[in-house]
Write a protein that holds these residues in place. Structure first.
Motif, PDB file in Angstrom:
ATOM      1  N   GLY A 139       0.780  -1.196   0.047  1.00 56.57           N
ATOM      2  CA  GLY A 139       0.034  -0.013   0.062  1.00 56.57           C
ATOM      3  C   GLY A 139       0.903   1.537  -0.044  1.00 56.57           C
ATOM      4  N   ILE A 140       1.989   1.271   0.764  1.00 57.35           N
ATOM      5  CA  ILE A 140       2.832   2.574   0.879  1.00 57.35           C
ATOM      6  C   ILE A 140       3.545   2.482  -0.400  1.00 57.35           C
ATOM      7  N   VAL A 141       4.058   1.311  -1.102  1.00 59.93           N
ATOM      8  CA  VAL A 141       4.692   1.627  -2.421  1.00 59.93           C
ATOM      9  C   VAL A 141       3.927   2.099  -3.574  1.00 59.93           C
ATOM     10  N   ASP A 142       2.469   1.624  -3.611  1.00 58.32           N
ATOM     11  CA  ASP A 142       1.597   2.036  -4.567  1.00 58.32           C
ATOM     12  C   ASP A 142       1.477   3.530  -4.673  1.00 58.32           C
ATOM     13  N   GLY A 143       1.941   4.210  -3.699  1.00 53.20           N
ATOM     14  CA  GLY A 143       1.875   5.649  -3.489  1.00 53.20           C
ATOM     15  C   GLY A 143       2.843   6.318  -4.092  1.00 53.20           C
ATOM     16  N   ILE A 144       4.144   5.764  -4.675  1.00 51.52           N
ATOM     17  CA  ILE A 144       5.171   6.223  -5.221  1.00 51.52           C
ATOM     18  C   ILE A 144       4.697   6.889  -6.649  1.00 51.52           C
ATOM     19  N   SER A 145       5.008   8.261  -6.894  1.00 55.15           N
ATOM     20  CA  SER A 145       4.676   9.123  -8.082  1.00 55.15           C
ATOM     21  C   SER A 145       5.569   9.984  -8.611  1.00 55.15           C
ATOM     22  N   ALA A 146       5.398  10.845  -9.678  1.00 61.18           N
ATOM     23  CA  ALA A 146       6.108  11.941 -10.142  1.00 61.18           C
ATOM     24  C   ALA A 146       5.743  13.136  -9.501  1.00 61.18           C
TER      25      ALA A 146
END
Length: 365
Positions: free
Chosen positions: A357-364
């Motif tokens: 769930g945390i990793v899914d939040g990675i974005s530009a």
């Protein structure tokens, strides 16, 4: 840095970068083995550095990740936990591996570098083995107090009465003991000294530190350096990630009334009693480990190694690469690969889900 924490990362005796062709699976591609490699849209290069203790696991992750994503290369320099964190904070790498979680000052600097929150998640759990080279002595047993005195230089020969008390049936020689320690800043050192500090406060007085505090003995850089030094001398003893102990003798440590060896199962049990460090953000899962536990069947000298990354990156391609890499590392497939290739203890399904769930939040940005 004096921290009573457990982490997860360590250094190296290989001064060169280990370039691992790792394929990153996309944010939508969970980097799992079931994905069709031909559909991966990821390409490019990721650069990371950090704990040498993870080297065998990184190799296992590389194999699975590259199969799914043949157009991605991940370079990982096992320069040590401290060096890995420093390089990440300075902006020299895209991610870091560390056997120690960041202290408050490091975390503030990392947030400034990222321009966003920082991801710090445990992905590698492994026992720290007390390795030794003493021909004719198998199945060595050590109480925490005895181990602490050996590494502090207070016990100097293998036939010392304290070692005899732990090993009443062993034929112990009068060979001089040569303790081997990490010469570089090391997460493995911090975790091992955290164990000694908690379990042997009388036998070990050096504190919980990343930089070895005791003069004397023999210093070696990185996990591989310690292993090589112990292999190269008779009467030597050191500490290293259990996955890299090889054919060396491995001691069992006294926990309560029994002696427990460094198996992945025994190491994993300590997480059940661990607590998260207070005051951290939602993307930071730094753990406090109870190294002084006397619970039956638990091996308390463990390291929990972290992957450290930014929540936001300057461009979408880099964000997708980091997301793909971390998604695979923390996935069931990635954890199983590390268990088989490095002897680590897989994360629980609940922790896997939380990290996902945390990793899914990675974005530009």
């Amino acid at each position: 840095m004096n921290r009573t924490k457990l982490r997860v990362a360590a250094p190296l005796a290989l001064a060169a970068t280990v370039a691992l062709g790792l394929s990153a699976c996309g944010a939508d591609n969970e980097a799992g083995a079931d994905d069709d490699a031909t559909t991966s849209s990821l390409s490019g290069t990721l650069n990371g550095a950090g704990a040498s203790s993870q080297e065998a696991a990184v190799g296992a992750w590389q194999a699975g990740f590259q199969t799914a994503n043949p157009d991605v290369t991940v370079n990982y320099d096992p320069a040590g936990s401290g060096a890995g964190r420093e390089q990440f904070i300075a902006g020299g790498t895209d991610f870091a591996g560390s056997d120690a979680y960041m202290d408050d000052e490091e975390l503030a600097s990392a947030k400034e570098r990222c321009g966003s929150d920082v991801i710090e998640v445990p992905t590698y759990v492994s026992p720290i083995a007390v390795i030794y080279n003493l021909p004719g002595v198998d199945g060595l047993q050590l109480s925490p107090d005895t181990a602490g005195k050996i590494f502090e230089g207070k016990i100097t020969t293998w036939d010392d009465e304290a070692i005899k008390a732990d090993n009443p049936d062993a034929d112990l020689p009068s060979t001089k003991i040569t303790p081997v320690h990490r010469s570089d800043d090391s997460g493995t050192t911090e975790n091992f000294t955290a164990y000694l500090s908690a379990a042997a406060p009388q036998g070990w007085t050096g504190g919980t530190v990343e930089t070895w505090p005791v003069k004397g003995g023999e210093g070696a850089q990185g996990t591989s350096g310690v292993v090589a030094a112990v292999q190269g001398g008779e009467g030597t003893i050191g500490y290293a990630d259990a996955s890299q102990a090889g054919d060396l003798g491995v001691a069992s440590l006294k926990v309560g009334d029994e002696y427990v060896g460094p198996s992945p199962e025994a190491a994993a049990k300590i997480l059940e009693a661990s607590k998260q460090v207070e005051g951290r953000g939602e993307t930071d899962i730094a753990m406090e480990i109870d190294h002084g536990t006397t619970e039956a069947g638990v091996y308390p000298a463990v390291l929990v190694s972290y992957q450290i990354a930014c929540l936001q990156y300057d461009d979408q391609a880099k964000a997708d690469l980091v997301k793909g890499w971390l998604s695979y590392v923390a996935s069931s497939d990635g954890q199983q690969a590390a268990a088989e290739g490095a002897g680590s203890a897989p994360l629980t399904s609940a922790l896997e889900e939380r990290i996902s769930g945390i990793v899914d939040g990675i974005s530009a940005k």
